[in-house]
Design a protein around this motif. Structure first.
Motif, PDB file in Angstrom:
ATOM      1  N   ASP A  51      16.746  32.821  21.785  1.00 23.21           N
ATOM      2  CA  ASP A  51      17.589  31.707  22.217  1.00 23.21           C
ATOM      3  C   ASP A  51      19.069  32.016  21.990  1.00 23.21           C
ATOM      4  OD1 ASP A  51      15.276  30.333  22.867  1.00 23.21           O
ATOM      5  OD2 ASP A  51      15.320  29.046  21.081  1.00 23.21           O
ATOM      6  N   LEU A  52      19.376  32.610  20.850  1.00 19.05           N
ATOM      7  CA  LEU A  52      20.766  32.969  20.547  1.00 19.05           C
ATOM      8  C   LEU A  52      21.268  34.041  21.510  1.00 19.05           C
ATOM      9  CD1 LEU A  52      23.274  32.677  18.798  1.00 19.05           C
ATOM     10  CD2 LEU A  52      22.256  34.280  17.177  1.00 19.05           C
ATOM     11  N   THR A  53      20.417  34.996  21.815  1.00 20.15           N
ATOM     12  CA  THR A  53      20.791  36.049  22.766  1.00 20.15           C
ATOM     13  C   THR A  53      21.085  35.445  24.134  1.00 20.15           C
ATOM     14  OG1 THR A  53      19.430  37.644  21.573  1.00 20.15           O
ATOM     15  CG2 THR A  53      20.040  38.206  23.828  1.00 20.15           C
ATOM     16  N   THR A  54      20.232  34.544  24.575  1.00 20.78           N
ATOM     17  CA  THR A  54      20.441  33.882  25.863  1.00 20.78           C
ATOM     18  C   THR A  54      21.761  33.111  25.869  1.00 20.78           C
ATOM     19  OG1 THR A  54      18.055  33.673  26.177  1.00 20.78           O
ATOM     20  CG2 THR A  54      19.449  32.240  27.509  1.00 20.78           C
ATOM     21  N   ALA A  55      22.041  32.425  24.784  1.00 21.30           N
ATOM     22  CA  ALA A  55      23.300  31.681  24.679  1.00 21.30           C
ATOM     23  C   ALA A  55      24.492  32.637  24.699  1.00 21.30           C
ATOM     24  CB  ALA A  55      23.314  30.834  23.418  1.00 21.30           C
ATOM     25  N   SER A  56      24.359  33.797  24.074  1.00 22.88           N
ATOM     26  CA  SER A  56      25.472  34.756  24.061  1.00 22.88           C
ATOM     27  C   SER A  56      25.709  35.324  25.459  1.00 22.88           C
ATOM     28  CB  SER A  56      25.222  35.877  23.059  1.00 22.88           C
ATOM     29  OG  SER A  56      24.197  36.735  23.499  1.00 22.88           O
ATOM     30  N   TYR A  57      24.657  35.459  26.260  1.00 21.44           N
ATOM     31  CA  TYR A  57      24.828  35.898  27.646  1.00 21.44           C
ATOM     32  C   TYR A  57      25.664  34.878  28.418  1.00 21.44           C
ATOM     33  CZ  TYR A  57      21.112  39.376  26.937  1.00 21.44           C
ATOM     34  OH  TYR A  57      20.354  40.419  26.491  1.00 21.44           O
ATOM     35  N   LYS A  58      25.472  33.606  28.113  1.00 18.95           N
ATOM     36  CA  LYS A  58      26.249  32.566  28.778  1.00 18.95           C
ATOM     37  C   LYS A  58      27.725  32.683  28.423  1.00 18.95           C
ATOM     38  CE  LYS A  58      22.457  29.295  29.201  1.00 18.95           C
ATOM     39  NZ  LYS A  58      21.926  27.985  28.813  1.00 18.95           N
TER      40      LYS A  58
ATOM     41  N   TYR B  55      33.455  36.415  31.961  1.00 16.57           N
ATOM     42  CA  TYR B  55      33.541  37.178  33.200  1.00 16.57           C
ATOM     43  C   TYR B  55      34.090  36.303  34.324  1.00 16.57           C
ATOM     44  CZ  TYR B  55      32.000  40.120  37.090  1.00 16.57           C
ATOM     45  OH  TYR B  55      31.959  40.891  38.213  1.00 16.57           O
ATOM     46  N   LYS B  56      33.567  35.080  34.450  1.00 23.18           N
ATOM     47  CA  LYS B  56      34.037  34.172  35.493  1.00 23.18           C
ATOM     48  C   LYS B  56      35.498  33.808  35.282  1.00 23.18           C
ATOM     49  CE  LYS B  56      29.664  32.040  36.784  1.00 23.18           C
ATOM     50  NZ  LYS B  56      28.862  30.806  36.774  1.00 23.18           N
ATOM     51  N   SER B  57      35.878  33.610  34.028  1.00 25.00           N
ATOM     52  CA  SER B  57      37.256  33.263  33.719  1.00 25.00           C
ATOM     53  C   SER B  57      38.202  34.405  34.094  1.00 25.00           C
ATOM     54  CB  SER B  57      37.383  32.938  32.236  1.00 25.00           C
ATOM     55  OG  SER B  57      38.718  32.714  31.892  1.00 25.00           O
ATOM     56  N   ALA B  58      37.793  35.625  33.781  1.00 17.76           N
ATOM     57  CA  ALA B  58      38.619  36.787  34.113  1.00 17.76           C
ATOM     58  C   ALA B  58      38.719  36.960  35.625  1.00 17.76           C
ATOM     59  CB  ALA B  58      38.048  38.039  33.470  1.00 17.76           C
ATOM     60  N   ALA B  59      37.618  36.734  36.325  1.00 25.78           N
ATOM     61  CA  ALA B  59      37.635  36.863  37.779  1.00 25.78           C
ATOM     62  C   ALA B  59      38.531  35.798  38.405  1.00 25.78           C
ATOM     63  CB  ALA B  59      36.221  36.757  38.332  1.00 25.78           C
ATOM     64  N   ALA B  60      38.474  34.585  37.872  1.00 20.80           N
ATOM     65  CA  ALA B  60      39.312  33.511  38.389  1.00 20.80           C
ATOM     66  C   ALA B  60      40.788  33.791  38.122  1.00 20.80           C
ATOM     67  CB  ALA B  60      38.906  32.185  37.762  1.00 20.80           C
ATOM     68  N   ALA B  61      41.078  34.347  36.954  1.00 21.41           N
ATOM     69  CA  ALA B  61      42.469  34.648  36.599  1.00 21.41           C
ATOM     70  C   ALA B  61      43.047  35.748  37.481  1.00 21.41           C
ATOM     71  CB  ALA B  61      42.566  35.048  35.138  1.00 21.41           C
ATOM     72  N   SER B  62      42.192  36.698  37.883  1.00 26.40           N
ATOM     73  CA  SER B  62      42.686  37.800  38.711  1.00 26.40           C
ATOM     74  C   SER B  62      42.679  37.438  40.188  1.00 26.40           C
ATOM     75  CB  SER B  62      41.831  39.049  38.493  1.00 26.40           C
ATOM     76  OG  SER B  62      40.537  38.854  39.037  1.00 26.40           O
ATOM     77  N   GLY B  63      42.064  36.314  40.532  1.00 27.45           N
ATOM     78  CA  GLY B  63      42.009  35.904  41.924  1.00 27.45           C
ATOM     79  C   GLY B  63      40.900  36.583  42.696  1.00 27.45           C
ATOM     80  N   ALA B  64      40.102  37.391  42.009  1.00 28.65           N
ATOM     81  CA  ALA B  64      39.000  38.096  42.666  1.00 28.65           C
ATOM     82  C   ALA B  64      37.830  37.143  42.868  1.00 28.65           C
ATOM     83  CB  ALA B  64      38.558  39.285  41.825  1.00 28.65           C
ATOM     84  N   PRO B  65      37.091  37.308  43.956  1.00 25.43           N
ATOM     85  CA  PRO B  65      35.945  36.437  44.184  1.00 25.43           C
ATOM     86  C   PRO B  65      34.798  36.707  43.228  1.00 25.43           C
ATOM     87  CG  PRO B  65      36.096  38.092  45.909  1.00 25.43           C
ATOM     88  CD  PRO B  65      37.316  38.217  45.038  1.00 25.43           C
TER      89      PRO B  65
END
Length: 83
Positions: free
Chosen positions: A32-39, A45-55
């Motif tokens: 469960d902890l591993t799954t939460a860490s993947y989140k 990753y999504k935050s970095a992609a949004a900051a760079s403007g990449a889809p």
């Protein structure tokens, strides 16, 4: 914030469970902890992609030979030959 709460709860459950000798329960809580860490990783990753403007994810760019991966293949061949 929800992911942080989920991680904190999973860590606390793991702390509580490690006091027991129930290996199956400990393994489930670790999973469960591993799954939460993947989140967390996904959110970063999504935050970095949004900051760079990449889809999403790295985008392949032009290569010197025009063939993706060709330069890497050439380096591997040279490495194997000791050049």
């Amino acid at each position: 914030a929800a992911v942080r709460t989920e991680i904190e709860q999973a860590v606390n459950r793991l702390k509580d469970v490690t006091k027991s000798d129930a290996a199956a329960v400990i393994e489930r809580v670790i999973k469960d902890l591993t799954t939460a860490s993947y989140k967390v990783g996904e959110a970063v990753y999504k935050s970095a992609a949004a900051a760079s403007g990449a889809p999403g994810g790295p985008q392949p760019g032009p290569t010197p030979t025009g063939v993706p991966g060709a330069e890497t293949q050439k380096r591997r061949r040279r490495h194997r030959r000791g050049v």
